[in-house]
Enzyme design. Structure first.
Site, PDB file in Angstrom:
ATOM      1  N   ARG A  59      11.227  -6.598   5.066  1.00 19.44           N
ATOM      2  CA  ARG A  59      11.149  -5.175   5.430  1.00 19.44           C
ATOM      3  C   ARG A  59      11.692  -4.942   6.843  1.00 19.44           C
ATOM      4  O   ARG A  59      12.318  -3.924   7.115  1.00 19.44           O
ATOM      5  CB  ARG A  59       9.687  -4.695   5.348  1.00 19.44           C
ATOM      6  CG  ARG A  59       9.550  -3.208   5.562  1.00 19.44           C
ATOM      7  CD  ARG A  59       8.157  -2.721   5.241  1.00 19.44           C
ATOM      8  NE  ARG A  59       7.216  -2.977   6.312  1.00 19.44           N
ATOM      9  CZ  ARG A  59       5.924  -2.711   6.249  1.00 19.44           C
ATOM     10  NH1 ARG A  59       5.404  -2.215   5.158  1.00 19.44           N
ATOM     11  NH2 ARG A  59       5.143  -2.953   7.270  1.00 19.44           N
TER      12      ARG A  59
ATOM     13  N   ARG B 274      -9.950   0.763   8.683  1.00 18.87           N
ATOM     14  CA  ARG B 274      -9.492  -0.584   9.027  1.00 18.87           C
ATOM     15  C   ARG B 274     -10.523  -1.362   9.827  1.00 18.87           C
ATOM     16  O   ARG B 274     -10.260  -2.508  10.192  1.00 18.87           O
ATOM     17  CB  ARG B 274      -8.229  -0.465   9.862  1.00 18.87           C
ATOM     18  CG  ARG B 274      -6.931  -0.851   9.143  1.00 18.87           C
ATOM     19  CD  ARG B 274      -5.828  -0.649  10.131  1.00 18.87           C
ATOM     20  NE  ARG B 274      -4.577  -1.261   9.854  1.00 18.87           N
ATOM     21  CZ  ARG B 274      -3.525  -0.634   9.332  1.00 18.87           C
ATOM     22  NH1 ARG B 274      -3.617   0.611   8.933  1.00 18.87           N
ATOM     23  NH2 ARG B 274      -2.370  -1.254   9.212  1.00 18.87           N
TER      24      ARG B 274
ATOM     25  N   ARG C  22      11.238  -1.169  11.425  1.00 17.75           N
ATOM     26  CA  ARG C  22      10.039  -0.639  12.070  1.00 17.75           C
ATOM     27  C   ARG C  22       9.763  -1.394  13.358  1.00 17.75           C
ATOM     28  O   ARG C  22       9.901  -2.611  13.410  1.00 17.75           O
ATOM     29  CB  ARG C  22       8.842  -0.816  11.121  1.00 17.75           C
ATOM     30  CG  ARG C  22       8.316   0.484  10.581  1.00 17.75           C
ATOM     31  CD  ARG C  22       7.257   0.252   9.537  1.00 17.75           C
ATOM     32  NE  ARG C  22       5.996  -0.252  10.081  1.00 17.75           N
ATOM     33  CZ  ARG C  22       4.843  -0.192   9.408  1.00 17.75           C
ATOM     34  NH1 ARG C  22       4.805   0.321   8.207  1.00 17.75           N
ATOM     35  NH2 ARG C  22       3.739  -0.671   9.940  1.00 17.75           N
TER      36      ARG C  22
ATOM     37  N   LYS D 149       0.827  -1.213   0.000  1.00 19.08           N
ATOM     38  CA  LYS D 149       0.000   0.000   0.000  1.00 19.08           C
ATOM     39  C   LYS D 149       0.867   1.271   0.000  1.00 19.08           C
ATOM     40  O   LYS D 149       0.613   2.195  -0.757  1.00 19.08           O
ATOM     41  CB  LYS D 149      -0.935   0.032   1.226  1.00 19.08           C
ATOM     42  CG  LYS D 149      -1.964  -1.095   1.256  1.00 19.08           C
ATOM     43  CD  LYS D 149      -3.008  -0.871   2.339  1.00 19.08           C
ATOM     44  CE  LYS D 149      -2.460  -0.954   3.751  1.00 19.08           C
ATOM     45  NZ  LYS D 149      -1.996  -2.303   4.152  1.00 19.08           N
TER      46      LYS D 149
ATOM     47  N   ARG E 232      -0.628  -8.438  13.779  1.00 23.82           N
ATOM     48  CA  ARG E 232      -1.209  -7.559  12.757  1.00 23.82           C
ATOM     49  C   ARG E 232      -2.048  -8.354  11.763  1.00 23.82           C
ATOM     50  O   ARG E 232      -3.100  -7.888  11.323  1.00 23.82           O
ATOM     51  CB  ARG E 232      -0.104  -6.760  12.053  1.00 23.82           C
ATOM     52  CG  ARG E 232       0.399  -5.631  12.946  1.00 23.82           C
ATOM     53  CD  ARG E 232       1.755  -5.126  12.551  1.00 23.82           C
ATOM     54  NE  ARG E 232       1.745  -4.397  11.309  1.00 23.82           N
ATOM     55  CZ  ARG E 232       2.860  -4.129  10.614  1.00 23.82           C
ATOM     56  NH1 ARG E 232       4.021  -4.565  11.048  1.00 23.82           N
ATOM     57  NH2 ARG E 232       2.784  -3.436   9.519  1.00 23.82           N
TER      58      ARG E 232
HETATM   59  P1  AMP Z   1       0.349   0.859   8.881  1.00 26.95           P
HETATM   60  O1  AMP Z   1       1.532   1.738   8.676  1.00 26.95           O
HETATM   61  O2  AMP Z   1      -0.844   1.292   8.071  1.00 26.95           O
HETATM   62  O3  AMP Z   1       0.660  -0.596   8.722  1.00 26.95           O
HETATM   63  O4  AMP Z   1      -0.105   1.057  10.410  1.00 26.95           O
HETATM   64  C1  AMP Z   1       0.766   0.726  11.479  1.00 26.95           C
HETATM   65  C2  AMP Z   1      -0.023   0.558  12.766  1.00 26.95           C
HETATM   66  O5  AMP Z   1      -0.710   1.783  13.082  1.00 26.95           O
HETATM   67  C3  AMP Z   1      -1.110  -0.496  12.765  1.00 26.95           C
HETATM   68  O6  AMP Z   1      -0.603  -1.793  13.025  1.00 26.95           O
HETATM   69  C4  AMP Z   1      -2.009  -0.004  13.889  1.00 26.95           C
HETATM   70  O7  AMP Z   1      -1.437  -0.263  15.152  1.00 26.95           O
HETATM   71  C5  AMP Z   1      -1.975   1.503  13.684  1.00 26.95           C
HETATM   72  N1  AMP Z   1      -3.027   1.955  12.745  1.00 26.95           N
HETATM   73  C6  AMP Z   1      -2.830   2.520  11.517  1.00 26.95           C
HETATM   74  N2  AMP Z   1      -3.991   2.811  10.924  1.00 26.95           N
HETATM   75  C7  AMP Z   1      -4.956   2.413  11.785  1.00 26.95           C
HETATM   76  C8  AMP Z   1      -6.378   2.417  11.729  1.00 26.95           C
HETATM   77  N3  AMP Z   1      -7.048   2.902  10.650  1.00 26.95           N
HETATM   78  N4  AMP Z   1      -7.059   1.924  12.790  1.00 26.95           N
HETATM   79  C9  AMP Z   1      -6.415   1.452  13.889  1.00 26.95           C
HETATM   80  N5  AMP Z   1      -5.078   1.401  13.995  1.00 26.95           N
HETATM   81  C10 AMP Z   1      -4.347   1.874  12.957  1.00 26.95           C
END
Ligand code: AMP
Length: 190
Positions: free
Chosen positions: A128, A89, A134, A14, A145
């Site tokens: 990654r 999400r 990260r 993404k 996740r």
């Molecule tokens: P990402 O970079 O999109 O993979 O997001 C990293 C982390 O941020 C996720 O594993 C969640 O802990 C938190 N997070 C990001 N977007 C959301 C969302 N829309 N709802 C809840 N938690 C989120």
């Protein structure tokens, strides 16, 4: 105004595709993950609340992320359109987003859903982890996740299938091929 959401499991690509889409279609990129990582890096109150939850690979509350998104949208009244990345999400987040966009007269035009087989996702995530370091790219957090995705996030796809704006994209191929499929899909809905 072109409002689109980019959807898919962790490791689907993404972030990579988002950069290319916003550049080509002049959209404003709204990534909740990026927003949260910024809050953490800056040591804000919100960041402190989010840090341990993110590290465990759990989702933050709907209220928390909706506030982040609403604030960001309000700060950019002149945007030509938004690309939502990592949001919504949960179905609750989707319903709130739909309401916000419909009230503004610019409903979501499409949910672009990137499909990649589970084994390939896992391989990419671990790769990654080595490169980016990260905090939530360790094996335990990655497993969590995926569980969060399967328990709470997959249902978002059905929500938009019912609305007829869900678009499947084959994501198990080179970046440029995925982007070509996404571009083709966007041309149809814009
Ligand atoms: P990402 O970079 O999109 O993979 O997001 C990293 C982390 O941020 C996720 O594993 C969640 O802990 C938190 N997070 C990001 N977007 C959301 C969302 N829309 N709802 C809840 N938690 C989120």
């Amino acid at each position: 105004m072109l409002n689109i959401a980019l959807f898919g499991p962790p490791g689907a690509g993404k972030g990579t595709q988002a950069k290319k889409i916003v550049e080509k279609y002049h959209l404003t990129h709204l990534s909740t993950g990026d927003m949260i990582r910024k809050e953490i890096a800056e040591g804000t109150e919100l960041g402190k609340m989010a840090e341990s939850i993110i590290q465990r690979g759990e989702l933050l509350s709907d209220e928390f992320v909706v506030k982040l998104i609403a604030n960001s949208m309000a700060q950019q009244p002149d945007a030509a359109g938004f690309l939502f990345d990592g949001f919504p999400r949960t179905v609750v987040q989707a319903e709130i987003l739909d309401q916000m966009l419909e009230e503004a007269g610019n409903p979501l035009k499409g949910l672009i859903s990137i499909q990649v087989p589970f084994e390939e996702l896992k391989r990419r995530m671990l790769e990654r982890a080595k490169i980016e370091g990260r905090a939530d790219d360790n094996e335990e957090a990655i497993a969590k996740r995926f569980r969060e995705y399967n328990d709470k996030t997959v249902h978002v796809a059905n929500h938009y299938k019912k609305k007829g704006i869900h678009i499947d994209i084959e994501g198990n191929c080179p970046v440029e091929e995925v982007f070509a499929s996404i571009s083709e899909a966007i041309e149809k809905i814009r």
